[in-house]
Motif scaffolding. Structure first.
Motif, PDB file in Angstrom:
ATOM      1  N   ARG A 159       0.820  -1.209   0.000  1.00 41.85           N
ATOM      2  CA  ARG A 159       0.000   0.000   0.000  1.00 41.85           C
ATOM      3  C   ARG A 159       0.857   1.264   0.000  1.00 41.85           C
ATOM      4  NH1 ARG A 159      -4.948   1.561   4.135  1.00 41.85           N
ATOM      5  NH2 ARG A 159      -4.752   3.808   4.010  1.00 41.85           N
ATOM      6  N   ASN A 160       1.962   1.237   0.717  1.00 42.77           N
ATOM      7  CA  ASN A 160       2.738   2.453   0.911  1.00 42.77           C
ATOM      8  C   ASN A 160       3.950   2.592   0.003  1.00 42.77           C
ATOM      9  OD1 ASN A 160       1.602   3.909   3.520  1.00 42.77           O
ATOM     10  ND2 ASN A 160       1.552   1.711   3.936  1.00 42.77           N
ATOM     11  N   PHE A 161       4.462   1.480  -0.530  1.00 40.73           N
ATOM     12  CA  PHE A 161       5.708   1.575  -1.271  1.00 40.73           C
ATOM     13  C   PHE A 161       5.660   0.991  -2.682  1.00 40.73           C
ATOM     14  CE2 PHE A 161       6.931   1.561   3.241  1.00 40.73           C
ATOM     15  CZ  PHE A 161       7.590   2.782   3.287  1.00 40.73           C
ATOM     16  N   TYR A 162       4.519   0.436  -3.092  1.00 36.26           N
ATOM     17  CA  TYR A 162       4.412  -0.116  -4.451  1.00 36.26           C
ATOM     18  C   TYR A 162       4.683   0.970  -5.488  1.00 36.26           C
ATOM     19  CZ  TYR A 162       2.103  -1.907  -8.674  1.00 36.26           C
ATOM     20  OH  TYR A 162       1.813  -2.275  -9.969  1.00 36.26           O
ATOM     21  N   PHE A 163       3.941   2.061  -5.424  1.00 38.40           N
ATOM     22  CA  PHE A 163       4.085   3.138  -6.404  1.00 38.40           C
ATOM     23  C   PHE A 163       5.451   3.805  -6.279  1.00 38.40           C
ATOM     24  CE2 PHE A 163      -0.476   2.636  -5.875  1.00 38.40           C
ATOM     25  CZ  PHE A 163      -0.935   2.674  -7.179  1.00 38.40           C
ATOM     26  N   THR A 164       5.877   4.047  -5.051  1.00 40.86           N
ATOM     27  CA  THR A 164       7.146   4.741  -4.835  1.00 40.86           C
ATOM     28  C   THR A 164       8.320   3.934  -5.376  1.00 40.86           C
ATOM     29  OG1 THR A 164       6.284   5.813  -2.847  1.00 40.86           O
ATOM     30  CG2 THR A 164       8.671   5.719  -3.091  1.00 40.86           C
ATOM     31  N   ALA A 165       8.354   2.647  -5.085  1.00 43.10           N
ATOM     32  CA  ALA A 165       9.487   1.816  -5.510  1.00 43.10           C
ATOM     33  C   ALA A 165       9.605   1.767  -7.026  1.00 43.10           C
ATOM     34  CB  ALA A 165       9.320   0.399  -4.947  1.00 43.10           C
ATOM     35  N   PHE A 166       8.486   1.579  -7.715  1.00 38.59           N
ATOM     36  CA  PHE A 166       8.543   1.503  -9.178  1.00 38.59           C
ATOM     37  C   PHE A 166       8.886   2.853  -9.797  1.00 38.59           C
ATOM     38  CE2 PHE A 166       5.984  -2.461  -8.760  1.00 38.59           C
ATOM     39  CZ  PHE A 166       6.807  -3.284  -9.529  1.00 38.59           C
ATOM     40  N   GLU A 167       8.376   3.934  -9.235  1.00 39.93           N
ATOM     41  CA  GLU A 167       8.641   5.244  -9.824  1.00 39.93           C
ATOM     42  C   GLU A 167      10.043   5.751  -9.507  1.00 39.93           C
ATOM     43  OE1 GLU A 167       5.423   7.770  -8.638  1.00 39.93           O
ATOM     44  OE2 GLU A 167       3.933   6.641  -9.814  1.00 39.93           O
ATOM     45  N   LEU A 168      10.704   5.148  -8.531  1.00 40.91           N
ATOM     46  CA  LEU A 168      12.095   5.472  -8.256  1.00 40.91           C
ATOM     47  C   LEU A 168      13.062   4.692  -9.145  1.00 40.91           C
ATOM     48  CD1 LEU A 168      12.220   5.756  -4.349  1.00 40.91           C
ATOM     49  CD2 LEU A 168      12.576   7.587  -6.012  1.00 40.91           C
ATOM     50  N   SER A 169      12.522   3.737  -9.914  1.00 42.16           N
ATOM     51  CA  SER A 169      13.365   2.952 -10.815  1.00 42.16           C
ATOM     52  C   SER A 169      13.757   3.803 -12.019  1.00 42.16           C
ATOM     53  CB  SER A 169      12.619   1.697 -11.272  1.00 42.16           C
ATOM     54  OG  SER A 169      11.512   2.045 -12.105  1.00 42.16           O
ATOM     55  N   ALA A 170      14.650   3.255 -12.852  1.00 40.03           N
ATOM     56  CA  ALA A 170      15.112   3.991 -14.031  1.00 40.03           C
ATOM     57  C   ALA A 170      13.966   4.296 -14.995  1.00 40.03           C
ATOM     58  CB  ALA A 170      16.196   3.183 -14.751  1.00 40.03           C
ATOM     59  N   ALA A 171      12.955   3.410 -15.047  1.00 38.53           N
ATOM     60  CA  ALA A 171      11.818   3.629 -15.943  1.00 38.53           C
ATOM     61  C   ALA A 171      10.868   4.690 -15.418  1.00 38.53           C
ATOM     62  CB  ALA A 171      11.057   2.324 -16.153  1.00 38.53           C
ATOM     63  N   ALA A 172      10.933   5.003 -14.110  1.00 36.40           N
ATOM     64  CA  ALA A 172      10.076   6.016 -13.483  1.00 36.40           C
ATOM     65  C   ALA A 172       8.594   5.732 -13.733  1.00 36.40           C
ATOM     66  CB  ALA A 172      10.433   7.415 -13.979  1.00 36.40           C
ATOM     67  N   ALA A 173       8.214   4.462 -13.678  1.00 37.69           N
ATOM     68  CA  ALA A 173       6.831   4.093 -13.966  1.00 37.69           C
ATOM     69  C   ALA A 173       6.472   2.787 -13.288  1.00 37.69           C
ATOM     70  CB  ALA A 173       6.616   3.966 -15.475  1.00 37.69           C
TER      71      ALA A 173
END
Length: 286
Positions: free
Chosen positions: A79-93
């Motif tokens: 709930r808290n880190f799914y979006f953040t973790a993926f958007e912090l990746s190189a793909a930013a998505a």
């Protein structure tokens, strides 16, 4: 004015290149969020089944309690880190955004900073999850304090409709975090681009030091420049990279060939470093 023109925005990178990005529309963003929500729910269902099976297998009250604790921990992280973790990746998505051809970018044209991603996703808790939790609690209780249910419903509606009332389709989280969601159409596979560029590497023997001038973020920008193949942009980027890495261009050098070769070499360099556990997100990283 066409829809594409209305959604096009200037996006000047730190290298001074205007990529003319297109803003993701409300429908695309809603679809991406729906896909991500389905993924989270599917993960929670699978986790629930696993927790029940583990609790039954281990037997006793202790086994069920441990399984419940693990479930709560993983649910909290999703709930808290799914979006953040993926958007912090190189793909930013997130996976949903990638399927819809979207990614998060900094509105000032600079690199997407971790604090901006954290802020935009922290606001999602206030925008969506908190009022939805209130609505679900009211629904389970089956009445009582109807005003709280209506207030939560209105809260969700206001924040959900907010992107429709601003030109850049910004969420409150985007507004506070200094981000926006832009389209990244996949016109050609990156692997095909790397293969094409590798055929030109014989004429462009880059040194490791020249390849270490940039990171993953700049690789994505370069990929976009090569895809668009705008002559003025290609020329500007080739000149800036040449100055940055100290490359002495020959009079007959083709700018597009140079960029394709550098893209292939940089991609290979970054992938090789990742295999050794050494990742470089952008040119500012050590």
């Amino acid at each position: 004015m066409s829809v594409a023109d209305k959604n096009t925005r200037a996006f000047v990178t730190p290298e001074g290149v205007d990529l003319r990005l297109q803003i993701g529309d409300g429908g695309q963003r809603a679809a991406a969020f729906f896909i991500d929500t389905v993924i989270i729910m599917a993960a929670l269902v699978a986790l629930t089944l696993l927790a029940v099976a583990t609790g039954i297998t281990s037997g006793g009250q202790t086994g069920m309690e441990i399984a419940a604790i693990i479930w709560l921990l993983v649910a909290f992280l999703l709930r808290n880190f799914y979006f953040t973790a993926f958007e912090l990746s190189a793909a930013a998505a997130t996976p949903g955004k990638r399927l819809l051809g979207l990614r998060v970018a900094a509105r000032d044209g600079g690199r997407l900073r971790a604090e901006a991603v954290l802020v935009r996703n922290a606001m999602r808790e206030l925008e969506v999850f908190m009022p939805l939790s209130v609505i679900m609690m009211r629904a389970q209780e089956g009445g009582g304090q109807a005003w709280m249910f209506l207030a939560a419903l209105a809260w969700v509606g206001i924040f959900a409709l907010f992107p429709l009332f601003n030109r850049d389709r910004l969420r409150i989280g985007d507004l506070v975090g200094g981000t926006w969601v832009v389209r990244t159409p996949r016109q050609r596979l990156a692997r095909d681009m790397a293969v094409e560029g590798s055929e030109r590497l014989v004429r462009y023997p880059f040194t490791p030091q020249q390849l270490d001038a940039y990171g993953e973020k700049e690789l994505h920008v370069l990929e976009e420049v090569i895809r668009r193949r705008d002559r003025r942009t290609v020329r500007a980027v080739a000149e800036r990279i040449s100055v940055k890495i100290g490359w002495a261009a020959s009079p007959d050098q083709d700018d597009y060939d140079f960029l394709s070769a550098y893209y292939a070499a940089l991609r290979g360099r970054l992938e090789g470093r990742m295999l050794m556990g050494r990742r470089r997100r952008d040119k500012h990283a050590a």
